[in-house]
Design an enzyme around this catalytic site. Structure first.
Site, PDB file in Angstrom:
ATOM      1  N   CYS A 273       0.793  -1.240   0.000  1.00 12.87           N
ATOM      2  CA  CYS A 273       0.000   0.000   0.000  1.00 12.87           C
ATOM      3  C   CYS A 273       0.823   1.287   0.000  1.00 12.87           C
ATOM      4  O   CYS A 273       0.429   2.262  -0.625  1.00 12.87           O
ATOM      5  CB  CYS A 273      -0.984  -0.010   1.155  1.00 12.87           C
TER       6      CYS A 273
ATOM      7  N   HIS B 142      -3.381   6.852   2.742  1.00 13.29           N
ATOM      8  CA  HIS B 142      -3.796   5.594   2.107  1.00 13.29           C
ATOM      9  C   HIS B 142      -5.227   5.244   2.523  1.00 13.29           C
ATOM     10  O   HIS B 142      -5.547   5.206   3.715  1.00 13.29           O
ATOM     11  CB  HIS B 142      -2.822   4.475   2.513  1.00 13.29           C
TER      12      HIS B 142
ATOM     13  N   ASN C 182     -10.314  -0.261  -0.652  1.00 18.47           N
ATOM     14  CA  ASN C 182      -8.857  -0.126  -0.530  1.00 18.47           C
ATOM     15  C   ASN C 182      -8.212  -0.649  -1.813  1.00 18.47           C
ATOM     16  O   ASN C 182      -8.250  -1.847  -2.089  1.00 18.47           O
ATOM     17  CB  ASN C 182      -8.417  -0.960   0.686  1.00 18.47           C
TER      18      ASN C 182
HETATM   19  N1  ACO Z   1     -19.302  -9.430   7.464  1.00 20.45           N
HETATM   20  C1  ACO Z   1     -19.843  -9.919   8.589  1.00 20.45           C
HETATM   21  N2  ACO Z   1     -19.104 -10.388   9.618  1.00 20.45           N
HETATM   22  C2  ACO Z   1     -17.776 -10.348   9.470  1.00 20.45           C
HETATM   23  C3  ACO Z   1     -17.143  -9.872   8.316  1.00 20.45           C
HETATM   24  C4  ACO Z   1     -17.964  -9.401   7.284  1.00 20.45           C
HETATM   25  N3  ACO Z   1     -17.473  -8.909   6.131  1.00 20.45           N
HETATM   26  N4  ACO Z   1     -15.804  -9.970   8.476  1.00 20.45           N
HETATM   27  C5  ACO Z   1     -15.582 -10.490   9.686  1.00 20.45           C
HETATM   28  N5  ACO Z   1     -16.775 -10.746  10.296  1.00 20.45           N
HETATM   29  C6  ACO Z   1     -17.022 -11.304  11.619  1.00 20.45           C
HETATM   30  C7  ACO Z   1     -15.902 -12.209  12.072  1.00 20.45           C
HETATM   31  O1  ACO Z   1     -16.088 -13.522  11.567  1.00 20.45           O
HETATM   32  C8  ACO Z   1     -16.064 -12.151  13.567  1.00 20.45           C
HETATM   33  O2  ACO Z   1     -17.116 -12.996  13.925  1.00 20.45           O
HETATM   34  P1  ACO Z   1     -17.038 -13.875  15.289  1.00 20.45           P
HETATM   35  O3  ACO Z   1     -16.933 -12.845  16.402  1.00 20.45           O
HETATM   36  O4  ACO Z   1     -18.322 -14.641  15.279  1.00 20.45           O
HETATM   37  O5  ACO Z   1     -15.800 -14.700  15.160  1.00 20.45           O
HETATM   38  C9  ACO Z   1     -16.521 -10.723  13.818  1.00 20.45           C
HETATM   39  O6  ACO Z   1     -17.037 -10.239  12.565  1.00 20.45           O
HETATM   40  C10 ACO Z   1     -15.407  -9.802  14.288  1.00 20.45           C
HETATM   41  O7  ACO Z   1     -14.287  -9.997  13.437  1.00 20.45           O
HETATM   42  P2  ACO Z   1     -12.975  -9.151  13.622  1.00 20.45           P
HETATM   43  O8  ACO Z   1     -12.002  -9.533  12.544  1.00 20.45           O
HETATM   44  O9  ACO Z   1     -12.516  -9.253  15.039  1.00 20.45           O
HETATM   45  O10 ACO Z   1     -13.555  -7.701  13.336  1.00 20.45           O
HETATM   46  P3  ACO Z   1     -12.882  -6.295  13.576  1.00 20.45           P
HETATM   47  O11 ACO Z   1     -13.737  -5.525  14.491  1.00 20.45           O
HETATM   48  O12 ACO Z   1     -11.424  -6.406  13.884  1.00 20.45           O
HETATM   49  O13 ACO Z   1     -13.011  -5.624  12.128  1.00 20.45           O
HETATM   50  C11 ACO Z   1     -11.681  -5.179  10.163  1.00 20.45           C
HETATM   51  C12 ACO Z   1     -12.402  -6.234  11.018  1.00 20.45           C
HETATM   52  C13 ACO Z   1     -12.736  -4.235   9.597  1.00 20.45           C
HETATM   53  C14 ACO Z   1     -10.973  -5.899   9.029  1.00 20.45           C
HETATM   54  C15 ACO Z   1     -10.671  -4.408  11.064  1.00 20.45           C
HETATM   55  O14 ACO Z   1      -9.854  -5.286  11.781  1.00 20.45           O
HETATM   56  C16 ACO Z   1      -9.823  -3.509  10.235  1.00 20.45           C
HETATM   57  O15 ACO Z   1     -10.290  -2.527   9.722  1.00 20.45           O
HETATM   58  N6  ACO Z   1      -8.514  -3.801  10.114  1.00 20.45           N
HETATM   59  C17 ACO Z   1      -7.626  -3.082   9.260  1.00 20.45           C
HETATM   60  C18 ACO Z   1      -7.339  -3.965   8.128  1.00 20.45           C
HETATM   61  C19 ACO Z   1      -7.150  -3.253   6.826  1.00 20.45           C
HETATM   62  O16 ACO Z   1      -7.499  -2.115   6.611  1.00 20.45           O
HETATM   63  N7  ACO Z   1      -6.591  -4.014   5.901  1.00 20.45           N
HETATM   64  C20 ACO Z   1      -6.385  -3.544   4.587  1.00 20.45           C
HETATM   65  C21 ACO Z   1      -5.112  -4.085   4.017  1.00 20.45           C
HETATM   66  S1  ACO Z   1      -3.729  -3.453   4.795  1.00 20.45           S
HETATM   67  C22 ACO Z   1      -3.730  -1.863   4.542  1.00 20.45           C
HETATM   68  O17 ACO Z   1      -4.122  -1.390   3.512  1.00 20.45           O
HETATM   69  C23 ACO Z   1      -3.247  -1.093   5.614  1.00 20.45           C
END
Ligand code: ACO
Length: 315
Positions: free
Chosen positions: A108, A242, A272
């Site tokens: 990224c 980003h 993204n």
């Molecule tokens: N729809 C519904 N439920 C979902 C989804 C979805 N798309 N994705 C995950 N879940 C569920 C999971 O299975 C989990 O369920 P469970 O509690 O029954 O096990 C629950 O939601 C919580 O999952 P987490 O992964 O803990 O959710 P979190 O609150 O951490 O949010 C997210 C996830 C949005 C990905 C967050 O961690 C985030 O924004 N991280 C940054 C990652 C990022 O931006 N990556 C991009 C690439 S790297 C970069 O560009 C920097």
């Protein structure tokens, strides 16, 4: 150096959160509050290189620079159809460029890494017109059965033409080398000699770890760049961050204590698009006429590697 022209191009197919909920156990109610994303552009009939060429042509036209006058070219890309040659060569052949190109795979923050390399070339006095392209197709990397990753990404390409000028004021590239939080393996066909297990895997991400890294690294890099340039947060006109996730962007903005108007975003309908995200945003803001001469733009990127970087540029 200075930026003389920008361009971008997006796939025509738009996939909304509601579209995703038709084949995945997900919903707009889950995705939007956690990411700020409503819809993303996804490559269907297009090729990534054709989008990149469209972006290049727009940037060259704005800069009034001919393709044959570009004397160096950096292409930021994580994955595309070719293993070799580099995507930069494929784009160059279609865009009528005849200069050397280097492909970088910095994830990224690739657009900041590209700008920083270009700055070094300008300082060496060996170039006059340089092209930076960021072309990304993360839809090729994610498993479309994995709701935790595929909902986050979108495809797209953007380009910037750099010409001589003293506008690149300061930069900081950083690394916390660790592939584990965000990685994908290549497909390895079995050979008679490979004994270890190698296999193709879709993109793997530890979302919470990446979230924390993104905010910490971005704030550190921005602080260093401001210190190097002798500027304060309030001197900056626009922060082009980003576009990973609206919550990441909002958290960075909150820590810096900056008003929303200085943090343009397009994540709501782009998702993204890795290293292309910030250059697409730059082009969209530029074409809306948001920037005036002398404005200070602070770029920042973070992602796989774990790599990050920031750069300060005067418009
Ligand atoms: N729809 C519904 N439920 C979902 C989804 C979805 N798309 N994705 C995950 N879940 C569920 C999971 O299975 C989990 O369920 P469970 O509690 O029954 O096990 C629950 O939601 C919580 O999952 P987490 O992964 O803990 O959710 P979190 O609150 O951490 O949010 C997210 C996830 C949005 C990905 C967050 O961690 C985030 O924004 N991280 C940054 C990652 C990022 O931006 N990556 C991009 C690439 S790297 C970069 O560009 C920097």
């Amino acid at each position: 150096m200075k930026i003389a022209g920008t361009g971008s191009a997006l796939p025509t197919k738009q996939v909304t959160n509601d579209d995703l909920s038709k084949f995945l156990d997900t919903s707009d109610e889950w995705i939007f509050p956690r990411t700020g994303i409503k819809s993303r552009h996804v490559i269907s009939d297009e090729n990534l290189e054709d989008l990149a060429v469209e972006a290049v042509n727009k940037a060259l036209e704005m800069a009034s620079v001919a393709a044959c006058d570009i004397d160096f070219f950096i292409c930021s890309n994580v994955v595309n159809e070719y293993i070799t040659p580099g995507l930069g060569c494929v784009i160059a052949s279609k865009a009528g460029l005849a200069c050397p190109s280097i492909d970088i795979n910095c994830g990224c923050p690739g657009f900041v890494y590209g700008m920083d390399i270009i700055d070094k070339y300008f300082r060496s006095g060996t170039v006059k017109n340089v092209l930076l392209v960021a072309a990304e197709e993360p839809s090729r990397m994610t498993a479309w059965t994995d709701r935790s990753t595929c909902v986050l990404f979108g495809d797209g390409a953007a380009a910037a033409v750099f010409t001589e000028g003293g506008n690149y004021l300061a930069s900081k590239l950083s690394a916390r080398p660790d592939p584990d939080p965000l990685y994908q393996y290549h497909l390895m066909e079995p050979t008679p000699y490979v004994t270890k297990e190698e296999y193709s895997l879709p993109l793997q991400m530890k979302g919470r770890e990446v979230f924390k890294f993104a905010i910490t690294a971005c704030l550190d890099d921005i602080k260093t760049v401001l210190d190097k340039a002798g500027k304060k947060v309030e001197d900056i006109d626009y922060f082009l961050i980003h576009q990973a996730n609206q919550r990441i962007v909002d958290s960075i903005r909150g820590h810096l204590g900056v008003e929303e108007a200085k943090f343009p975003t397009n994540i709501i309908d782009h998702g993204n698009s890795s290293s292309a995200s910030c250059l697409i945003l730059l082009d969209e803001c530029n074409r809306k006429g948001m920037f005036k001469r002398g404005d200070l733009l602070l770029f920042s990127g973070f992602g796989a590697g774990l790599l990050s970087g920031s750069a300060l540029l005067e418009w």
